[in-house]
Design a protein around this motif. Structure first.
Motif, PDB file in Angstrom:
ATOM      1  N   ARG B  24       0.828  -1.205   0.000  1.00  7.99           N
ATOM      2  CA  ARG B  24       0.000   0.000   0.000  1.00  7.99           C
ATOM      3  C   ARG B  24       0.861   1.253   0.000  1.00  7.99           C
ATOM      4  N   PHE B  28       1.112   4.282  -2.780  1.00 12.17           N
ATOM      5  CA  PHE B  28       1.020   5.716  -2.444  1.00 12.17           C
ATOM      6  C   PHE B  28       2.168   6.496  -3.077  1.00 12.17           C
ATOM      7  N   GLU B  66     -10.232  -4.471  -2.045  1.00  8.62           N
ATOM      8  CA  GLU B  66     -10.578  -3.750  -0.815  1.00  8.62           C
ATOM      9  C   GLU B  66      -9.501  -2.745  -0.447  1.00  8.62           C
ATOM     10  N   PHE B  67      -8.260  -3.099  -0.741  1.00  3.49           N
ATOM     11  CA  PHE B  67      -7.131  -2.286  -0.288  1.00  3.49           C
ATOM     12  C   PHE B  67      -6.680  -1.283  -1.340  1.00  3.49           C
ATOM     13  N   ALA B  68      -7.421  -1.202  -2.437  1.00  2.70           N
ATOM     14  CA  ALA B  68      -7.007  -0.333  -3.537  1.00  2.70           C
ATOM     15  C   ALA B  68      -7.254   1.157  -3.290  1.00  2.70           C
ATOM     16  N   PRO B  69      -8.394   1.566  -2.738  1.00  2.00           N
ATOM     17  CA  PRO B  69      -8.718   2.989  -2.853  1.00  2.00           C
ATOM     18  C   PRO B  69      -7.809   3.952  -2.088  1.00  2.00           C
ATOM     19  N   ASP B  70      -7.568   3.716  -0.810  1.00  2.00           N
ATOM     20  CA  ASP B  70      -6.931   4.740   0.023  1.00  2.00           C
ATOM     21  C   ASP B  70      -5.560   5.216  -0.482  1.00  2.00           C
ATOM     22  N   PRO B  71      -4.655   4.307  -0.813  1.00  2.00           N
ATOM     23  CA  PRO B  71      -3.308   4.782  -1.156  1.00  2.00           C
ATOM     24  C   PRO B  71      -3.227   5.568  -2.461  1.00  2.00           C
ATOM     25  N   ILE B  72      -4.262   5.496  -3.296  1.00  3.99           N
ATOM     26  CA  ILE B  72      -4.186   6.231  -4.561  1.00  3.99           C
ATOM     27  C   ILE B  72      -5.183   7.390  -4.599  1.00  3.99           C
ATOM     28  N   GLY B  73      -5.764   7.699  -3.458  1.00  2.00           N
ATOM     29  CA  GLY B  73      -6.673   8.844  -3.390  1.00  2.00           C
ATOM     30  C   GLY B  73      -8.078   8.520  -3.860  1.00  2.00           C
ATOM     31  N   ALA B  75     -10.614   6.762  -2.131  1.00  2.00           N
ATOM     32  CA  ALA B  75     -11.655   6.401  -1.168  1.00  2.00           C
ATOM     33  C   ALA B  75     -12.943   7.165  -1.453  1.00  2.00           C
ATOM     34  N   MET B  76     -14.065   6.460  -1.446  1.00  2.00           N
ATOM     35  CA  MET B  76     -15.392   7.015  -1.721  1.00  2.00           C
ATOM     36  C   MET B  76     -15.473   7.612  -3.128  1.00  2.00           C
ATOM     37  N   LYS B  77     -14.710   7.021  -4.029  1.00  2.00           N
ATOM     38  CA  LYS B  77     -14.809   7.402  -5.433  1.00  2.00           C
ATOM     39  C   LYS B  77     -14.969   6.120  -6.252  1.00  2.00           C
TER      40      LYS B  77
END
Lengths: 175, 341, 394, 145
Positions: B24, B28, B66-73, B75-77
């Motif tokens: 992760r 990032f 599941e672990f994809a969204p947060d590190p690439i900006g 989340a909730m997109k």
């Protein structure tokens, strides 16, 4: 006419399932690189501390920690220590094991919203972890567990290995 | 319909084992670089969708997206996963932008093979459980070796040709700071490399690295905003030959040929050997580079090897490839993607 | 993201097919995919050679027990020598697959596409398919606690009950409705015409507040659609069903940091789809819906996320019969996952097929009473993260 | 603070139990009987291996198995000298792709021969009846005719 018309497939019983049985034990082992965030977090647990990271732009505290703010997309601004105490946001009583077998006794598990001195959190976003809660399953069924104050019960220092299981469970902390 | 461009690229890792970052954290780092490269774009505001390219068993996590969204900006997109190689994700991003609904799409892909303790067992899980897996092959590279022999026997390719590919790739890698396994090999070095699965030697097989790559794609209007030097994607193709190894062409990568034809048709390329300036082809095995040069129409079938020996300068100019090291296997031998820029 | 655009290529659904959904089927995963794909092609009156590209949806590889499952499934999904891609977003995959199919056609890259979703959970036989779900948790901070998948649902359900003051009796009504609805579905695994709320409340307690009849079963199965651009669709059928809106959202990985009482990610996915479909009042403009119901409370949860009910209002609508097949807003007339079964990705695509059949008036025994012009299917997945929404209309 | 750098975990169950499908199950049974068969598609007239209930190219259903001679031709082969992690095998093992006359596809299987070459004819060596379990490994290997 009702669609789908004549859907196919050959139902079988378990005993009839002739094919190949393929054992998988030992075949999918991993050595996950923890990285900076979880590496420090696990080391903290070994010392009896729950560590998180903070984004000073939006004021969010991340437990479990990560090195980036999920909301601002920027590196976090450093580490904070959460108290090993908080309130139960939700909890359930499990009567089955991961294998689906019946458990010998009920196990209560939930999400604990942790306190971090100097920070305030609403219900929408908060530092929180999933863990066992050492209470009777009746507290779950009565819903009395919601909002209950709980505190981490740590394993003795010499038994800690740097894992989430260094905390045995969270137990009621009194009002 | 809008054109599609690549406007930013970032990476992290590219070493045999990245010990100080989780996958992760690697994502990032790569994402930060890519967004900076794309004119300092803010993924929280400027990006419409994100695609992560990964496979569960490579990650050691089920439903790894599941672990994809947060590190690439993301989340909730809008985020989703393509189980395949990253060029296939680029193909998806291309289609998404062409549809007119999306303006900026980010493609992320990573691999952390060093996290896998039982890599061979995991790879073997990809084999058909009825017709192939019970054989318990001691080395899954044997399947590539079967292709290698079929190709070499049919087109008269010999070890000297493979040696040339290996030597060229390692030399080219010396000019690439990310090529972990680059080096200068002498003529005799190839033969010192142990035979792993005859006809393949250790040197014929690309070694693994840990890496993450993020690419930003944009519609024509968005690309002009974000970048002064967008690189236009003129065509993308991806094809599956068949799931059934036994039914595929052992001697020639038909899938790559078909994928290239799709991409050339979109790009209006009639004679790739003349019109394509340079190519980066999949060379996870040495013979694959030769096969792919032919499949992409950069050389007539069966002639890549001789071209390589006869006109090394032409060939090197036509097809400089990164060090074999910079590739890590994703995807199956029966699938291919082509994307000329 | 572009707004109010006129798409060059409108995309239609022109055929659908599916297998039986059962606890165990003899067919291999490839063969299940083939059964569904073949039926969808036949319904559209097409042969495989007419198809330009294939989109496969399947959730964890660990169920079928095949690494790189997309490559493995390609032959059965009709991928011979074709562009094939496999997409996934966990449980939300089934509805996501035609979303990805949409841009294959809307982009002009393909004119006719096969969309196939498959899952064979029974392969993961020992000790139990549920065990595989252990690997969807964070391997470092959660898996060591030896979780069962149902924990996470139960935590969400309980939080929802707490926040909205919902009783288990109200939630059980969903299970009863869906298992009864399933009796009209030829593929259904769990039709029960006589089931009562009492049966649900007396079923085995798994993870309180979740009991056995609150949960959809373990299933094998596959489903498929044929998509076509406007010109092709007009040639193929007089009654194409148009894809009017698509939406998908993935919330943060870190589910223990947020409130579980309301599915924000479903709301955002629905907003995206509604904007594209020109829907501003879903409760009025959606005639029939198939929200994702792997657990009974999830149907309620998702109705609220989709804006088909206000926050905490879905249990009331359910109690009043609004969501019955003959109600004002029929919800899960197929029988849903609770009734038809839950081969994960295939179950989501089954929902899209159901809306297709409902809008064409072909659902026969399941046809809802009111006339329907616009319908919606939705799925959900990952760590309470993923929402996928598709709006279909005639 | 020192970091914990690695965390070991598994992603596995006890065992997968794969079904072979309607035609595949019979195919395995025939192997147990010592007979090699191929799937026959009545609509397109093709014999193919390994069997499935559909022929992938024409997408037509196949319900019938037809016996074929267990003598085939080596289309390509490879000799495994080392394992995946570089460890040397006790002795090299040869694996080949074998095609059968009139049949699409074929079998990947082990071949035991002093000298291997592309185009060589090989025949199945079957395990003794009592050792057969209904698997592709009921054929021990192929050997030169």
């Amino acid at each position: 006419m009702t669609k789908p018309v004549n859907p196919r497939g050959t139902p079988i019983k378990e005993a009839e399932a002739v094919g190949i049985e393929f054992p998988v034990v030992g075949k999918a082992r991993y050595n996950y690189t923890t990285g900076e965030a979880l590496g420090v977090f696990l080391a903290g647990l070994k010392q009896g501390r729950i560590l998180g990271t903070v984004c000073k732009r939006c004021g969010r505290v991340f437990v479990p920690p990560r090195m980036y703010c999920s909301y601002c997309f920027r590196p976090v601004d450093g580490w904070v220590e959460a108290r090993d105490e908080g309130v139960v946001v939700t909890a359930v009583a499990s009567y089955i094991e991961a294998t689906r077998a019946r458990a010998e006794k009920a196990r209560v598990v939930g999400v604990i919203k942790l306190e971090v001195p100097g920070y305030k959190f609403d219900d929408h976003f908060f530092p929180g972890i999933m863990h066992y809660i050492c209470v009777d399953d009746e507290a779950v069924k009565s819903m009395g567990i919601f909002g209950m104050r709980v505190r981490a019960r740590w394993r003795p220092v010499e038994q800690r290995v740097g894992s989430i299981t260094d905390i045995e469970c969270f137990e009621p902390a009194g009002p | 319909m809008t054109k599609v461009a690549i406007v930013g690229l970032g990476w992290s890792g590219f070493s045999p084992e990245v010990v100080d970052m989780s996958f992760r954290e690697m994502m990032f780092k790569a994402a930060q670089r890519a967004y900076e490269d794309a004119g300092g774009l803010d993924p929280r505001r400027d990006v419409d969708a994100f695609i992560s390219c990964q496979e569960d068993f490579w990650e050691g996590i089920s439903i790894a997206d599941e672990f994809a969204p947060d590190p690439i900006g993301g989340a909730m997109k809008s985020v989703y996963t393509v189980a395949g190689d990253s060029l296939q994700c680029v193909g998806q991003a291309y289609a998404m932008i062409k549809s007119g609904l999306f303006d900026v799409v980010v493609v992320e892909s990573h691999g952390k093979p060093s996290d896998m303790l039982t890599l061979h067992d995991v790879m073997s899980m990809a084999l058909d459980p009825i017709s192939l897996r019970p054989l318990g092959l001691a080395n899954i590279h044997a399947l590539a070796a079967l292709e290698a022999r079929a190709y070499m026997a049919k087109y008269g390719v010999g070890p000297q040709h493979l040696a040339e590919v290996v030597e060229k790739a390692h030399r080219a890698g010396l000019r690439n700071p990310r090529a972990s396994y680059a080096g200068r090999l002498n003529a005799g070095d190839y033969e010192l490399s142990p035979v792993v699965v005859d006809p393949l030697r250790e040197a014929d097989i690309a070694k693994f690295v840990d890496a993450a790559v993020v690419v930003v794609l944009a519609s024509e209007a968005a690309a002009r905003d974000l970048s002064d030097t967008p690189v236009w994607v003129e065509g993308v193709g991806w094809r599956t030959e068949t799931s059934t190894l036994e039914l595929h062409d052992w001697a020639f990568p038909l899938h790559a040929r078909m994928a290239a034809e799709d991409a050339y048709r979109q790009a209006k390329i009639a004679d790739p050997a003349k019109e394509v300036g340079f190519a980066e082809v999949d060379n996870r095995y040495s013979f694959k580079e030769l096969q792919h040069i032919e499949a992409l129409g950069l050389a007539p079938r069966g002639s890549a090897a001789e071209m390589l020996l006869e006109e090394p300068s032409t060939q090197a100019a036509a097809c400089p490839s990164t060090s074999a090291a910079a590739r890590w296997p994703r995807g199956s031998p029966s699938k291919s993607t082509a994307s000329p820029d | 993201m572009s707004r109010n655009i006129n798409f060059k290529h409108r995309v239609a659904v022109v055929g659908a097919g599916m297998t039986l959904f059962r606890r165990r089927l003899l067919e291999t995963p490839q063969e299940l995919a083939w059964l569904a794909a073949k039926q969808a092609l036949e319904e559209a009156g097409l042969a495989l050679k007419d198809i330009d590209c294939v989109v496969i949806g399947s959730a964890p590889d660990a169920f079928d027990g095949v690494h790189m499952k997309g490559e493995y499934l390609a032959d059965g999904a009709g991928g011979w020598h074709k562009p094939v891609v496999r997409v996934y977003v966990g449980g939300a995959t089934g509805v996501f697959t035609p979303i990805a199919g949409w841009w294959h056609v809307a982009s002009g890259l393909c004119r006719k596409a096969l969309v196939v979703a498959e899952e064979k959970m029974s392969h993961a036989a020992k000790p139990h398919p549920q065990y595989v779900f252990r690997y969807i948790w964070d391997p470092i901070v959660e898996k060591p606690l030896n979780p069962n998948l149902i924990w996470i649902f139960a935590m969400e359900m309980h939080r929802y009950m707490y926040k909205c003051g919902v009783k288990k009796e109200d939630i059980a009504l969903v299970s009863v409705k869906n298992k009864r609805n399933a009796c009209g579905h030829p593929s259904a695994q769990l039709c029960d015409p006589n089931i009562t709320v009492d049966d649900v409340l007396k079923s085995e307690v798994l993870v309180w507040p979740v009991q056995r009849l609150d949960v959809s079963p373990v299933s094998d199965g596959a489903a498929a659609l044929v998509l076509a651009d406007e010109a092709e669709a007009r040639r193929i059928t007089d009654t194409p069903v148009w894809i009017k809106g698509i939406g998908f959202t993935l919330d943060t990985t870190h589910w223990t940091n947020r409130d579980l009482a309301y599915p924000e990610y479903v709301r955002r996915a629905a907003e995206m789809a509604y904007r594209m479909a020109g829907i501003d009042n879903p409760r009025k403009q959606i005639d029939v819906a198939e929200p994702y119901d792997p657990f009974d409370y999830k149907e309620l949860h998702h109705m609220e996320g989709l804006g088909l009910a206000k926050k905490c209002e879905a249990p009331i609508l359910t109690r009043e019969g609004v969501t019955q097949r003959d109600g004002d807003l029929p919800i899960n007339p197929s029988g849903g996952l609770l009734g038809v079964g839950n081969p994960i990705a295939a179950a989501g695509l089954m929902k899209v097929a159901e809306i297709f059949w409902q809008l064409r008036g072909e659902a026969g025994a399941r046809q809802v009473k009111k006339p329907v012009y616009t319908g919606l299917a939705q799925a959900w997945g990952d760590l309470m993260q993923a929402g996928t929404v598709i709006v279909l209309g005639i | 603070m020192n970091r914990v750098k690695y965390f070991q975990e598994v992603m596995e169950i006890e065992a997968y139990v794969y079904t072979a499908g309607p035609i595949g199950t019979r195919w395995l049974q025939e192997l147990k009987n010592g007979r090699l068969t191929a799937a026959y598609c009545a609509k397109c007239g093709k014999l193919f291996l390994p069997p499935k209930m559909f022929e992938p190219e024409t997408f037509e259903e196949a319900v019938e198995l037809r016996p074929i001679d267990d003598v085939g031709v080596v289309e390509t082969y490879a000799v495994i000298h080392r394992g995946f992690d570089g460890e040397e095998l006790k002795e090299p093992v040869a694996v080949a792709f074998i095609r059968f006359p009139g049949v699409e596809g074929g079998l990947v299987h082990y071949v035991k021969a002093k000298e291997l070459r592309v185009g060589m004819r090989v025949r199945a060596r079957w395990r003794p009846v009592e050792q057969r379990v209904g698997s592709i490994t009921d054929i021990e290997c192929f050997e030169p005719v």
